[in-house]
Design an enzyme around this catalytic site. Structure first.
Site, PDB file in Angstrom:
ATOM      1  N   TYR A  31       0.818  -1.211   0.000  1.00 50.40           N
ATOM      2  CA  TYR A  31       0.000   0.000   0.000  1.00 50.40           C
ATOM      3  C   TYR A  31       0.855   1.266   0.000  1.00 50.40           C
ATOM      4  CZ  TYR A  31      -4.756  -1.776   0.724  1.00 50.40           C
ATOM      5  OH  TYR A  31      -5.991  -2.347   0.574  1.00 50.40           O
TER       6      TYR A  31
ATOM      7  N   LYS B  88       2.625 -15.492   1.902  1.00 46.37           N
ATOM      8  CA  LYS B  88       2.847 -16.231   0.659  1.00 46.37           C
ATOM      9  C   LYS B  88       4.350 -16.536   0.624  1.00 46.37           C
ATOM     10  CE  LYS B  88       1.406 -17.845  -3.325  1.00 46.37           C
ATOM     11  NZ  LYS B  88       0.601 -19.078  -3.388  1.00 46.37           N
TER      12      LYS B  88
ATOM     13  N   ASP C   9      -3.598 -18.268  -0.177  1.00 43.98           N
ATOM     14  CA  ASP C   9      -4.529 -18.997  -1.055  1.00 43.98           C
ATOM     15  C   ASP C   9      -5.229 -20.127  -0.286  1.00 43.98           C
ATOM     16  OD1 ASP C   9      -2.037 -20.200  -0.909  1.00 43.98           O
ATOM     17  OD2 ASP C   9      -1.932 -20.778  -3.025  1.00 43.98           O
TER      18      ASP C   9
ATOM     19  N   ASP D 297      -6.449  -6.881   3.893  1.00 41.09           N
ATOM     20  CA  ASP D 297      -7.566  -6.200   3.230  1.00 41.09           C
ATOM     21  C   ASP D 297      -8.507  -7.241   2.648  1.00 41.09           C
ATOM     22  OD1 ASP D 297      -9.039  -4.043   2.065  1.00 41.09           O
ATOM     23  OD2 ASP D 297      -8.167  -4.610   0.140  1.00 41.09           O
TER      24      ASP D 297
ATOM     25  N   ASP E 209     -12.398  -8.823   4.462  1.00 40.90           N
ATOM     26  CA  ASP E 209     -13.698  -8.775   3.777  1.00 40.90           C
ATOM     27  C   ASP E 209     -14.336 -10.157   3.765  1.00 40.90           C
ATOM     28  OD1 ASP E 209     -13.557  -6.092   3.235  1.00 40.90           O
ATOM     29  OD2 ASP E 209     -14.020  -6.291   1.104  1.00 40.90           O
TER      30      ASP E 209
HETATM   31  C1  IPM Z   1     -10.451  -1.010   3.889  1.00 43.80           C
HETATM   32  C2  IPM Z   1     -10.693  -0.347   2.568  1.00 43.80           C
HETATM   33  C3  IPM Z   1      -9.516   0.555   2.254  1.00 43.80           C
HETATM   34  C4  IPM Z   1      -8.275  -0.314   2.167  1.00 43.80           C
HETATM   35  C5  IPM Z   1      -9.695   1.397   0.976  1.00 43.80           C
HETATM   36  C6  IPM Z   1     -10.963   2.231   1.029  1.00 43.80           C
HETATM   37  C7  IPM Z   1      -8.504   2.253   0.691  1.00 43.80           C
HETATM   38  O1  IPM Z   1     -10.918  -1.285   1.574  1.00 43.80           O
HETATM   39  O2  IPM Z   1     -10.314  -0.286   4.904  1.00 43.80           O
HETATM   40  O3  IPM Z   1     -10.397  -2.246   3.943  1.00 43.80           O
HETATM   41  O4  IPM Z   1      -7.989  -0.896   1.100  1.00 43.80           O
HETATM   42  O5  IPM Z   1      -7.571  -0.406   3.159  1.00 43.80           O
HETATM   43 MN    MN Z   2     -10.964  -3.365   2.260  1.00 47.57          MN
END
Ligand code: IPM
Ligand code: MN
Length: 363
Positions: free
Chosen positions: A145, A195, A227, A251, A255
């Site tokens: 990042y 990884k 993976d 990240d 999710d």
């Molecule tokens: C998160 C979001 C952010 C990230 C974006 C909005 C930059 O997806 O906080 O997970 O990738 O960190």
């Molecule tokens: Mn995210």
């Protein structure tokens, strides 16, 4: 702790303002029980700040955050500002900048599961039966990042783009210690995601963690390739407790942790620096498609406030009261649209009503 506790409120874009408003109702209700005086200061951020000042992170906002004891963040971004270059967009120009500026390297994303909403999970009942409660810890200010060099070169067919995945021992150690300390208070096991069959950064990541694990003999440290980890998380999430990841893998997998609970609308997060200064925000996004319609789910934002009360104010009992109130409201069948399970006893409510119901259920 001094008698005054300042919270910078950064509602941002999309559903941010409407869900923050619900968190404020909750704070208004519980503030009488807190042993500090809460001062709230609102600041503009993200696309809203672009529209007003032409800058996604105005100096006044940054300064306001600096003067506060914690930040309660809504969400930023939306298609309206996607035409801008990456660095000027709300996501990179505000959120990532704040993370880096305040050194918020430790991102905690708890994902737990409400029985009432099990039907929303894409996982089969026989998998959910075992339940799960995962704390995903994501390194937030390093890795690909922020790694340099990053950019684009040349034109035409030879044009190329590049990003750099980079981690220092120091960065791995400090997030590692946070993970071990949290693991000590939970099930005393960490699954670190990498990884290491391909990436040098992952090999160093493993070495450093193995090294500091010697200071936490009672914690079991395991490693899993990213993976395999995403497969395992679907197959048997109950095997995980603390998951520790570098920025990009965190990240992705956070999710996934969110989705298997059935909704990203219920998941809070905090990002800490070394002094435990924290930015609290929902894990889901700004949801521009449903913004301004009074239908968004405020639970993740309310839980983010609850985390603030638990971690920054150390008022565990009050944070528990809020969490219990949410459970109670869900148990009584109240749902925002995104949480609709089509059960007979379900009552669909809007954002405002959900906020009020939770507020009224705090005892
Ligand atoms: C998160 C979001 C952010 C990230 C974006 C909005 C930059 O997806 O906080 O997970 O990738 O960190
Ligand atoms: Mn995210």
């Amino acid at each position: 702790m001094s008698n005054i506790f300042k919270i910078a409120i950064l509602a941002g874009d999309g559903i941010g303002p409407e869900v923050i408003k619900q968190a404020m109702k909750i704070l208004e209700k519980v503030k009488q029980y807190l042993n500090v005086k809460i001062i709230l200061d609102e600041y503009v951020v993200g696309g809203a700040a672009i529209d007003l000042y032409g800058n996604t992170l105005p100096k006044k906002t940054l300064y306001g955050c600096e003067q506060s004891n914690a930040i309660l963040f809504g969400s930023v971004g939306g298609p309206k500002w996607d035409y801008l270059p990456l660095n000027k967009r709300p996501e990179k120009g505000a959120l990532l900048k704040i993370r880096k500026y305040f050194n918020l390297f430790a991102n905690l994303r708890p994902s737990f599961f409400y029985n009432e909403l099990s039907i929303l999970s894409p996982l089969k009942e026989k998998i959910l039966k075992k339940g799960f409660n995962i704390m995903c810890i994501r390194e937030l200010t390093g890795g690909i990042y922020f790694g340099q060099p990053s950019g684009r070169k040349k034109k035409g067919i030879n044009e190329y783009a590049f990003d750099t995945e980079i981690y220092s021992k120091f960065e791995i150690e400090r997030i590692g210690h946070i993970a071990f300390k949290i693991a000590l208070k939970r099930k005393k096991k960490i699954c670190s995601i990498d990884k290491a069959n391909v990436l040098n950064t992952s090999i160093l990541w493993r070495e450093v963690l193995i090294n500091i694990s010697k200071e936490y003999k009672s914690v079991k440290l395991e490693f899993m390739y990213i993976d395999n980890a995403v497969m395992q998380l679907m197959k048997n999430p109950s095997q995980f407790d603390v998951i520790l990841c570098p920025n990009l893998f965190g990240d992705i997998i956070s999710d996934q942790c969110a989705m298997i609970t059935g909704s990203v609308g219920n998941l809070p997060s905090v990002s800490f620096n070394q002094d435990y200064f924290g930015l609290y925000e929902p894990s889901g996004g700004s949801a521009p498609d449903i913004a301004g319609k009074n239908i968004a789910n405020p639970i993740a934002q309310i839980l983010s406030l609850s985390m603030l009360i638990e971690y920054s104010l150390k008022e565990y009992n009050i944070s528990k009261k809020i969490n219990d109130a949410i459970k109670k409201v869900l148990n009584r069948g109240y749902r925002t649209l995104d949480l609709s399970t089509n059960e007979i006893n379900e009552k669909i409510v809007n954002t405002e009503d959900m906020g009020t119901l939770i507020m009224e259920s705090i005892i």
